[in-house]
Design an enzyme around this catalytic site. Structure first.
Site, PDB file in Angstrom:
ATOM      1  N   GLU A  49     -63.615 -33.931  51.221  1.00  0.00           N
ATOM      2  CA  GLU A  49     -63.907 -33.508  49.838  1.00  0.00           C
ATOM      3  C   GLU A  49     -64.905 -32.360  49.942  1.00  0.00           C
ATOM      4  O   GLU A  49     -66.110 -32.582  50.034  1.00  0.00           O
ATOM      5  CB  GLU A  49     -64.518 -34.669  49.045  1.00  0.00           C
ATOM      6  CG  GLU A  49     -63.612 -35.876  48.891  1.00  0.00           C
ATOM      7  CD  GLU A  49     -62.584 -35.727  47.757  1.00  0.00           C
ATOM      8  OE1 GLU A  49     -62.696 -34.787  46.964  1.00  0.00           O
ATOM      9  OE2 GLU A  49     -61.676 -36.572  47.702  1.00  0.00           O
ATOM     10  N   CYS A  96     -69.661 -30.105  42.583  1.00  0.00           N
ATOM     11  CA  CYS A  96     -68.517 -29.504  43.278  1.00  0.00           C
ATOM     12  C   CYS A  96     -67.527 -28.963  42.264  1.00  0.00           C
ATOM     13  O   CYS A  96     -66.788 -28.029  42.550  1.00  0.00           O
ATOM     14  CB  CYS A  96     -67.861 -30.514  44.208  1.00  0.00           C
ATOM     15  SG  CYS A  96     -67.471 -32.050  43.390  1.00  0.00           S
TER      16      CYS A  96
HETATM   17  P1  NAD Z   1     -73.471 -30.083  53.524  1.00  0.00           P
HETATM   18  O1  NAD Z   1     -72.136 -29.718  54.056  1.00  0.00           O
HETATM   19  O2  NAD Z   1     -74.628 -29.249  53.904  1.00  0.00           O
HETATM   20  O3  NAD Z   1     -73.838 -31.586  53.963  1.00  0.00           O
HETATM   21  C1  NAD Z   1     -72.990 -32.671  53.709  1.00  0.00           C
HETATM   22  C2  NAD Z   1     -73.290 -33.791  54.696  1.00  0.00           C
HETATM   23  O4  NAD Z   1     -72.897 -33.391  56.008  1.00  0.00           O
HETATM   24  C3  NAD Z   1     -74.762 -34.170  54.803  1.00  0.00           C
HETATM   25  O5  NAD Z   1     -74.863 -35.572  54.874  1.00  0.00           O
HETATM   26  C4  NAD Z   1     -75.181 -33.513  56.103  1.00  0.00           C
HETATM   27  O6  NAD Z   1     -76.285 -34.129  56.727  1.00  0.00           O
HETATM   28  C5  NAD Z   1     -73.934 -33.688  56.932  1.00  0.00           C
HETATM   29  N1  NAD Z   1     -73.805 -32.779  58.089  1.00  0.00           N
HETATM   30  C6  NAD Z   1     -74.384 -31.570  58.273  1.00  0.00           C
HETATM   31  N2  NAD Z   1     -73.976 -31.034  59.452  1.00  0.00           N
HETATM   32  C7  NAD Z   1     -73.137 -31.925  60.022  1.00  0.00           C
HETATM   33  C8  NAD Z   1     -72.379 -31.950  61.231  1.00  0.00           C
HETATM   34  N3  NAD Z   1     -72.406 -30.925  62.097  1.00  0.00           N
HETATM   35  N4  NAD Z   1     -71.597 -33.029  61.487  1.00  0.00           N
HETATM   36  C9  NAD Z   1     -71.527 -34.064  60.609  1.00  0.00           C
HETATM   37  N5  NAD Z   1     -72.223 -34.086  59.450  1.00  0.00           N
HETATM   38  C10 NAD Z   1     -73.018 -33.036  59.147  1.00  0.00           C
HETATM   39  O7  NAD Z   1     -73.313 -30.162  51.928  1.00  0.00           O
HETATM   40  P2  NAD Z   1     -74.438 -30.332  50.805  1.00  0.00           P
HETATM   41  O8  NAD Z   1     -75.234 -29.093  50.695  1.00  0.00           O
HETATM   42  O9  NAD Z   1     -75.144 -31.626  50.960  1.00  0.00           O
HETATM   43  O10 NAD Z   1     -73.522 -30.487  49.493  1.00  0.00           O
HETATM   44  C11 NAD Z   1     -73.001 -29.418  48.755  1.00  0.00           C
HETATM   45  C12 NAD Z   1     -71.556 -29.154  49.106  1.00  0.00           C
HETATM   46  O11 NAD Z   1     -70.775 -30.341  48.964  1.00  0.00           O
HETATM   47  C13 NAD Z   1     -70.902 -28.141  48.195  1.00  0.00           C
HETATM   48  O12 NAD Z   1     -70.104 -27.284  48.961  1.00  0.00           O
HETATM   49  C14 NAD Z   1     -70.050 -29.000  47.271  1.00  0.00           C
HETATM   50  O13 NAD Z   1     -68.953 -28.318  46.687  1.00  0.00           O
HETATM   51  C15 NAD Z   1     -69.601 -30.072  48.181  1.00  0.00           C
HETATM   52  N6  NAD Z   1     -69.202 -31.268  47.439  1.00  0.00           N
HETATM   53  C16 NAD Z   1     -67.881 -31.556  47.325  1.00  0.00           C
HETATM   54  C17 NAD Z   1     -67.469 -32.645  46.598  1.00  0.00           C
HETATM   55  C18 NAD Z   1     -66.026 -32.980  46.440  1.00  0.00           C
HETATM   56  O14 NAD Z   1     -65.727 -34.090  46.039  1.00  0.00           O
HETATM   57  N7  NAD Z   1     -65.096 -32.078  46.711  1.00  0.00           N
HETATM   58  C19 NAD Z   1     -68.423 -33.483  45.997  1.00  0.00           C
HETATM   59  C20 NAD Z   1     -69.769 -33.176  46.137  1.00  0.00           C
HETATM   60  C21 NAD Z   1     -70.147 -32.061  46.871  1.00  0.00           C
END
Ligand code: NAD
Length: 507
Positions: free
Chosen positions: A265, A299
């Protein structure tokens, strides 16, 4: 004072300013570095939570695996009853939990509580569903044969969640994963550990009261290293990742490489089209909520607005007026509609985007400024810019709405579909033929295709997710539960003979 209010919220949920444990696998622990929850309103520390080391994570995975071996044998409706009890407990603490989301993320109180309500709603949905995890019976071409399709538990589901929905996204996954007979391991975003600890304590109580292993709802605070270990571990049968496309691509590649199951997602770059035949009053209100709500950090936030040339000028005028009335401030204060950005880094992204808009020939119609002070406040912004400008093609997680003019609906659909992301999209029209053009094969290419409602604010009954760089996953309602299952086709021969399929003779 603000501090007394914060302390009361923490104390109702069993949290302390320091010394909170960030690992739960049946027991509380976590001896890794401390994570700090910081108020986006003041940039002061709210509380600290420890993280888990990779060695501790390995033990937690083993415990979850063992717990699932017992849980998978519990009848599904009984599993649903446990999820119902979780729902009751969340309801009891709804206001404290909603306030904590508000405190930690920076979204307004109504949206914080709304998120807990979403967790409650998906628990209701899952409880009912636990009596309807139906397979099917398929007519066999062979005499004396019975063919059926059924859904068995997968094993351990790893949930990696984003900061902006620190409760609801976990709920969507936990509720469905539990009723389908899986154990869960949840790694929350590093900047929202408090709500994860609070929810885990609530679920721990329910599991303990029912003599079930706490490891069914394991929670592991940590950063990228913990997330990456979950992606790599072949003991994690499904990785459900919510976050940016950039990180999702990394996680997805790792999981795919070991042929694990994936649910992605990722980011959106959502558009609203307002056609010439739209109810403009409705459309203005929808755009305001969708672009400014959660300070542009959903999102499904509307980031692009395509206005038919015949209504463009009057619509912009009305929307700019509506923006001027938005009260910006402490998200826990009444009347505030727009809180701060979650981090200082996001404020930098906001500034850079405003500069890029100007450099790429765009104009700022309203907003465009950072609000000075200790918090991460910015003005919600509308720009006027060419739909093809480079900056418009990206998701920047801030309240900036890019407006462009369109000649007709076809051009709007073309613009809607030309970006790499494919999460949510909306059309405002009163013409039924436009509705079906929009929802049909040549219409919007997104996972969520709305008419006369904004791009955000999905209900849990539908499947949620998007196409292309949004990752293709579907969570929450409809038949999303099937992704948490091992799908099985079983043929049972009760004929006493061995007729082969396709009439093959082999003797
Ligand atoms: P992010 O990608 O920075 O982090 C998401 C998660 O991934 C966190 O828990 C983070 O610690 C973890 N993470 C970071 N690096 C990693 C790695 N190398 N391996 C595994 N896990 C890792 O996102 P964010 O800033 O927390 O959230 C915002 C983003 O999320 C936006 O792009 C938004 O559109 C998206 N989002 C999408 C949905 C959806 O349902 N499509 C819902 C909510 C947020």
């Amino acid at each position: 004072s603000a501090f007394a209010k914060h302390a009361a919220i923490l104390s109702e949920l069993g949290l302390k300013p320091t010394g909170n444990k960030g690992l739960f696998d049946g027991q509380w622990g976590g001896s890794g570095p401390v994570q700090t929850a910081v108020s986006p309103v003041t940039n002061e520390t709210i509380a600290e939570v420890s993280t888990a080391t990779i060695d501790e994570l390995k033990v937690a995975i083993a415990k979850a695996k063992k717990a699932q071996e017992e849980w998978r044998l519990v009848p599904a409706p009984r599993r649903g009853e446990i999820v119902r009890q979780i729902r009751e407990r969340l309801e009891k603490h709804k206001h404290a939990l909603g306030s904590l989301v508000s405190l930690e993320v920076g979204k307004i109180y109504a949206e914080g509580v709304g998120e807990i309500q979403e967790y409650i709603d998906i628990c209701d949905f899952a409880t009912g569903l636990s009596r309807a995890l139906n397979g099917s019976v398929i007519p066999s071409e062979r005499p004396g044969h019975f063919m059926m399709e059924q859904y068995n538990p997968l094993g351990v589901v790893g949930i990696i969640s984003a900061f902006n929905f620190p409760a609801a996204v976990a709920g969507w996954n936990v509720a469905l994963a539990l009723i389908t007979g899986n154990a869960t391991i949840w790694k929350p975003a590093p900047s929202t550990p408090l709500i994860s600890v609070a929810i885990s304590k609530i679920i721990q109580d329910v599991l303990e009261e029912n003599n079930l292993p706490g490891a069914l709802h394991t929670m592991v605070c940590g950063g990228a290293d913990v997330g990456e270990y979950l992606a790599k571990s072949s003991d994690i049968n499904l990785v459900s990742f919510t976050g940016s496309t950039e990180v999702g691509r990394k996680v997805g590649t790792i999981v795919q490489n070991r042929f694990g199951k994936l649910l992605l997602e990722l980011g959106g770059n959502n558009a609203i089209i307002v056609n010439e035949d739209a109810d403009l009053e409705l459309a203005v209100r929808a755009c305001l909520f969708a672009a400014v709500g959660t300070a542009g950090q959903r999102c499904t936030t509307t980031r692009r607005l395509f206005l038919h040339e015949k209504i463009h000028d009057q619509f912009v005028e009305r929307l700019v007026k509506a923006y001027a009335q938005v009260k910006i401030g402490d998200p826990l204060e009444e009347g505030v509609l727009c809180g701060p950005l979650h981090t200082k880094v996001a404020v930098e992204h906001y500034k850079k985007t405003i500069e890029a808009v100007k450099a790429q020939g765009g104009k700022i119609l309203v907003g465009g400024n950072v609000i000075p002070g200790p918090g991460n406040f910015v003005e919600p912004t509308i720009t006027s810019i060419d739909a093809n400008a480079a900056i418009v093609q990206h998701e920047v997680f801030v309240p900036i709405l890019h407006v462009s003019k369109i000649k007709n609906l076809e051009e709007g659909i073309k613009f809607n579909n030309q970006v790499a992301q494919g999460l949510s999209s909306s059309l405002f029209t009163q013409d039924i033929s436009n509705v079906f053009k929009w929802t049909g094969p040549a219409g919007s290419d997104c996972g969520i295709v709305n008419v006369n409602i904004p791009t955000n604010g999905a209900e849990i009954g539908g499947a949620f997710g998007g196409e292309k760089e949004t990752g293709g996953g579907r969570e929450s309602g409809s038949d999303s539960w099937k992704q948490y299952c091992r799908r099985q086709t079983a043929t049972i021969n009760f004929s006493g003979a061995l007729p082969l399929a396709q009439g093959i003779k082999f003797e």
